[in-house]
Design a protein around this motif. Structure first.
Motif: not given
Length: 137
Positions: A1-2, A4, A8, A32, A34, A124, A128, A132
């Motif tokens: 989300m941040l 991502m 990741q 972030y 959101k 964040g 995130t 995940e």
């Protein structure tokens, strides 16, 4: 989300126990997702309720961090070995394009205008990575 994809990627590299170079001299203010949704929602709601609105706001996260600092946060949250993170200058890598060294920003006006408390980079990343993990289960 941040950010991502970068989170990741950092998570996957560090999870493998592979040493990796991260830039210590490029700075960003990751936001972030959101928080970004809240900002867009709030501004859209104001635009609908007001006759006219003109604003110029920087939108970013509250923390100015380097790529090294980003990787360190991921490593701390996941419990990875910090020695895997190798601090290098961005000038040591030819990426084919020149990337700005510092695109951090002052979000004081955003915080005051929207009366919000943005999510810290560390929180964040934690949210995130938790999201995940929950979606992978």
């Amino acid at each position: 989300m941040l950010h991502m994809k970068i989170m990741q990627w950092m998570d996957s590299v560090l999870a493998k126990g592979e040493a990796m170079d991260f830039f210590h001299d490029e700075f960003r203010c990751p936001v972030y997702v959101k928080d970004l949704v809240t900002i867009v929602w709030t501004l859209t709601s104001r635009l609908i309720s007001e006759e006219s609105m003109q604003l110029l706001l920087n939108v970013g996260g509250p923390d100015r961090v380097s790529r090294v600092q980003m990787a360190e946060v991921v490593a701390h949250i996941r419990g990875y070995n910090l020695s895997l993170i190798k601090s290098v200058s961005s000038s040591t890598v030819n990426r084919g394009v020149k990337s700005p060294a510092d695109i951090s920003m002052d979000i004081t006006r955003l915080i005051q205008t929207l009366n919000m408390s943005p999510t810290s980079f560390r929180d964040g990343v934690k949210l995130t990575l938790e999201a995940e993990f929950a979606s992978a289960s």
